[in-house]
Design an enzyme around this catalytic site. Sequence first.
Site, PDB file in Angstrom:
ATOM      1  N   PHE A   1       0.858  -1.177   0.000  1.00 33.66           N
ATOM      2  CA  PHE A   1       0.000   0.000   0.000  1.00 33.66           C
ATOM      3  C   PHE A   1       0.898   1.232   0.000  1.00 33.66           C
ATOM      4  O   PHE A   1       1.656   1.460   0.937  1.00 33.66           O
ATOM      5  CB  PHE A   1      -0.927   0.039   1.217  1.00 33.66           C
ATOM      6  CG  PHE A   1      -1.880   1.204   1.197  1.00 33.66           C
ATOM      7  CD1 PHE A   1      -3.137   1.068   0.642  1.00 33.66           C
ATOM      8  CD2 PHE A   1      -1.510   2.439   1.713  1.00 33.66           C
ATOM      9  CE1 PHE A   1      -4.018   2.148   0.600  1.00 33.66           C
ATOM     10  CE2 PHE A   1      -2.370   3.518   1.676  1.00 33.66           C
ATOM     11  CZ  PHE A   1      -3.635   3.379   1.114  1.00 33.66           C
TER      12      PHE A   1
ATOM     13  N   THR B   1       1.356  23.733  -5.199  1.00 31.21           N
ATOM     14  CA  THR B   1       1.193  25.029  -4.535  1.00 31.21           C
ATOM     15  C   THR B   1       1.766  25.030  -3.127  1.00 31.21           C
ATOM     16  O   THR B   1       2.556  25.896  -2.762  1.00 31.21           O
ATOM     17  CB  THR B   1      -0.299  25.419  -4.481  1.00 31.21           C
ATOM     18  OG1 THR B   1      -0.805  25.533  -5.811  1.00 31.21           O
ATOM     19  CG2 THR B   1      -0.486  26.746  -3.757  1.00 31.21           C
TER      20      THR B   1
ATOM     21  N   LYS C   1       2.523  10.790   8.286  1.00 31.47           N
ATOM     22  CA  LYS C   1       1.877  10.313   9.509  1.00 31.47           C
ATOM     23  C   LYS C   1       2.531  10.871  10.770  1.00 31.47           C
ATOM     24  O   LYS C   1       2.389  12.048  11.072  1.00 31.47           O
ATOM     25  CB  LYS C   1       1.799   8.786   9.495  1.00 31.47           C
ATOM     26  CG  LYS C   1       0.799   8.266   8.434  1.00 31.47           C
ATOM     27  CD  LYS C   1       0.544   6.809   8.564  1.00 31.47           C
ATOM     28  CE  LYS C   1      -0.451   6.317   7.527  1.00 31.47           C
ATOM     29  NZ  LYS C   1      -1.838   6.668   7.828  1.00 31.47           N
TER      30      LYS C   1
ATOM     31  N   ASP D   1       9.277   3.076   1.617  1.00 33.56           N
ATOM     32  CA  ASP D   1       8.108   3.854   2.030  1.00 33.56           C
ATOM     33  C   ASP D   1       7.940   3.721   3.537  1.00 33.56           C
ATOM     34  O   ASP D   1       7.447   2.718   4.049  1.00 33.56           O
ATOM     35  CB  ASP D   1       6.880   3.322   1.282  1.00 33.56           C
ATOM     36  CG  ASP D   1       5.584   4.015   1.676  1.00 33.56           C
ATOM     37  OD1 ASP D   1       5.592   4.796   2.646  1.00 33.56           O
ATOM     38  OD2 ASP D   1       4.555   3.754   1.016  1.00 33.56           O
TER      39      ASP D   1
END
Length: 503
Positions: A217, A381, A357, A326
């Site tokens: 994931f 942005t 997180k 990751d």
Amino acid sequence: MIWRNLLNSFNSVKCSIHNPANVLLANNARYLSSAFVAGEPAGPEVKTAIPGPRSLAMLAEMKTIQISDAVQLFADYSKSIGNYLYDVDGNILLDVYTQISSVPLGYNHPELLDVLQDKENIRTFINRPALGVFPGENYPQRVYNSLLRVAPKGHTEVTTMACGSCSNENAYKAIFVWFRRKQRGDAPYTPEEETSCVMNQTPGVSDLTLLSFKGAFHGRTFGTLITTHTKPVHKLDIPTMDWPIGTFPRYKYPLEDFVRENEEEDRRCLAEVEELFERYNKRGKNVAGVVIEPIQSEGGDHHASPAFFQQLQRIAKKNGAALLIDEVQTGGGTTGEFWCHDHFNLEHPVDIVTYSKKMLVGGYFSLPEFRPREGYRIFNTWMGEPSKVVLLEKVIDVIKRDKLIENVKVTGDILLNGLKGFGKRYPNLVKNVRGRGTFCAFDCDSMAKRDQLVEQLKVEGVQTGGAGPVAVRLRPSLVFQPHHAAIFLDRLEKALHKMDNKV
């Protein structure tokens, strides 16, 4: 019962040598003498069904606004404190899930609240800049004092983002830009490349791929979904691409009883990775990078050995590919190291490490060669959130001062020992106990039993969550101490006993 006895022993720390868990507590009494966050309740308290009547009324209102099927309850964040989540119906839950592993110091930590007493910090919260164009004068120093202070080994550069998915998404782009620059050399882009790319055509766009793993994931945005392989609900109806997918090891537990079988599993999975590199490279769909979690989290809390990751890094380097680890869910200290991949003793620094997180802000660390040469290649942005960097600076101060990584190791040992004991007493409800630090999990023998156990734990005053088809995962904060672990194990024992009697 054993965990109730442990609870009673905390004030005096009177430990018997006949109880290994008590000996462990005695040897680490400094983590028992006081709470890291003052004002916590004595324990969970459940007054209504969960969700209760006020939560249900608010949910009905919410459903008139947006899709809300995943909402479990409405929280009262003005009352929540430390490791305890209060809901709007007055229920108090011991939270070992912490907003899907995203709360580093528990709720309403006083030193984080104090950050907002500084007027300059308040201005940072109010005046959110387009960081890629108009960063504030103190922003570089803020980044040095926070993110770069805990940078993975070998890393001196960091790019901030807003969340985990966009961290991975932009890190993928950095890998592709790096790989094509290696292929192209120092030659400039051709007019044909520049005109074809805006029409989604070659040679401007590439046929490069990333190798990911079954059960992985990495996010729900369009690009990261190509490398996410968990629940069908994430991917149904969404166009995707033909990228290689390897097999992440699936170990047998307890590890010490299945050394030979698990080593063979490593070899099998690594051989498949080698074959995928060969197959896709021959087809002209060059594998530019390997994307992997140090512990597959959403997919079911699957672990792989240091030897597996060491050899995976060698394979990637041999094929000229980048390795991206990751750490969105595992980073920030919850595994007993600040970065989970530090457990693996890798030969070289990881090329790219993504985070979010518990780090409060998203982004990725990358080696210098992965910095694009042109501005706007990695850009949006916001490019992160300066106010979160301000908070992270304080979080890291507290982690280091209070030795919270050491606390994670001590508390994690208590959790794992307790869970392993339950595995022997309730073998159909607690199986395959595993974990690093407090990043722990166990399996039930079916999805139905897992879901039932998660709900029964709420009845007992514990907020936790599932992972993959059958796993229960624990994701407590860094201020989750041995006495919290004892409370959790006591409540888990009650839930297991009630379920076992129903069988």
